[in-house]
Design a protein around this motif. Structure first.
Motif, PDB file in Angstrom:
ATOM      1  N   PRO A  43       0.792  -1.023   0.000  1.00  0.00           N
ATOM      2  CA  PRO A  43       0.000   0.000   0.000  1.00  0.00           C
ATOM      3  C   PRO A  43       0.889   1.148   0.000  1.00  0.00           C
ATOM      4  N   PHE A 133      -7.429  -3.381   1.974  1.00  0.00           N
ATOM      5  CA  PHE A 133      -7.001  -2.148   2.635  1.00  0.00           C
ATOM      6  C   PHE A 133      -7.932  -1.808   3.797  1.00  0.00           C
ATOM      7  N   TRP A 147      -8.511   4.117   0.679  1.00  0.00           N
ATOM      8  CA  TRP A 147      -7.968   3.278  -0.388  1.00  0.00           C
ATOM      9  C   TRP A 147      -7.705   4.083  -1.654  1.00  0.00           C
ATOM     10  N   ALA A 160       0.556  -0.072   4.185  1.00  0.00           N
ATOM     11  CA  ALA A 160      -0.614  -0.955   4.219  1.00  0.00           C
ATOM     12  C   ALA A 160      -0.249  -2.382   3.834  1.00  0.00           C
TER      13      ALA A 160
END
Length: 229
Positions: A43, A133, A147, A160
């Motif tokens: 992420p 997420f 997200w 993430a």
């Protein structure tokens, strides 16, 4: 975690790029479906130019525009080390997953264009799906983030991903029956979902798509170690 890739990969991205060139300004958002167990896995710092050090991502910070096009995951070694330590996971594993997920251009506009035509697409340099997420962020330093910010903030994408690996590790049995290492099982979990990871840990044979992801992980493992030293 990245969506399943069928057929030529780059041809589809070239098509998206051509469409984007014709009408770039109209492509900005879209929905996302939950991660699929059989999909290839899901992420971070934005605005870094080649060879520069990415800036740290603070909780609630406004993301800046990420560098466009192809990139070298090794340029993000510092946030990989930092967020892997924060989440208690192997930084080499996080880096190898970034290499696995670098098969497509990670340009924010291209990602959103692709997601508009394929709503179950993933976002960010770690190719994370919305459901993964949203399941990962509660109680974490990025709990207030969204997200939709992943394409623009590469630090957030790495953070993430690291915490998602942490959560997958918490589900692994102490003594898996499979002849796979813990990092291999976590990579398969990132790629194919926790349910498939646990099945593999019980000794279920790894399928062709998951094996392809694992093979790429092995290919990327050697260079990932020096990258995070």
């Amino acid at each position: 975690m990245s969506e399943e890739r069928k057929g030529p990969r780059w041809g589809r991205w070239v098509a998206i790029a051509l469409l984007g060139a014709a009408g770039w300004g109209i492509i900005r958002s879209g929905g996302h479906l939950p991660d699929q167990p059989s999909a290839t896995a899901s992420p971070s710092s934005a605005g870094a130019t080649a060879g520069s050090s990415p800036a740290a991502s603070a909780p609630g910070a406004k993301p800046t525009k990420a560098a466009s096009g192809r990139y070298d995951p090794a340029d993000y070694a510092e946030p990989v080390r930092r967020f892997a330590a924060e989440a208690g996971v192997n930084p080499q594993l996080v880096m190898a997953i970034l290499y696995n997920e670098s098969y497509k251009p990670h340009d924010p506009d291209l990602e959103r264009a692709w997601q508009r035509s394929k709503p179950d697409a993933s976002f960010g340099i770690a190719n994370m799906h919305r459901a993964a997420f949203d399941d990962t962020k509660p109680g974490r330093p990025f709990a207030s983030r969204q997200w939709e910010e992943l394409p623009d903030d590469r630090d957030l994408a790495i953070q993430a991903a690291a915490w998602h690996l942490h959560d997958l590790a918490a589900q692994l049995p102490a003594h898996p029956a499979a002849p796979l290492t813990g990092d291999e099982l976590l990579a398969l979990g990132y790629n194919a979902g926790a349910g498939n990871m646990l099945a593999f840990a019980r000794g279920v044979k790894v399928g062709s798509q998951a094996q392809s992801y694992l093979d790429r992980l092995h290919d990327n493992w050697e260079k990932s170690g020096p990258a995070v030293k």
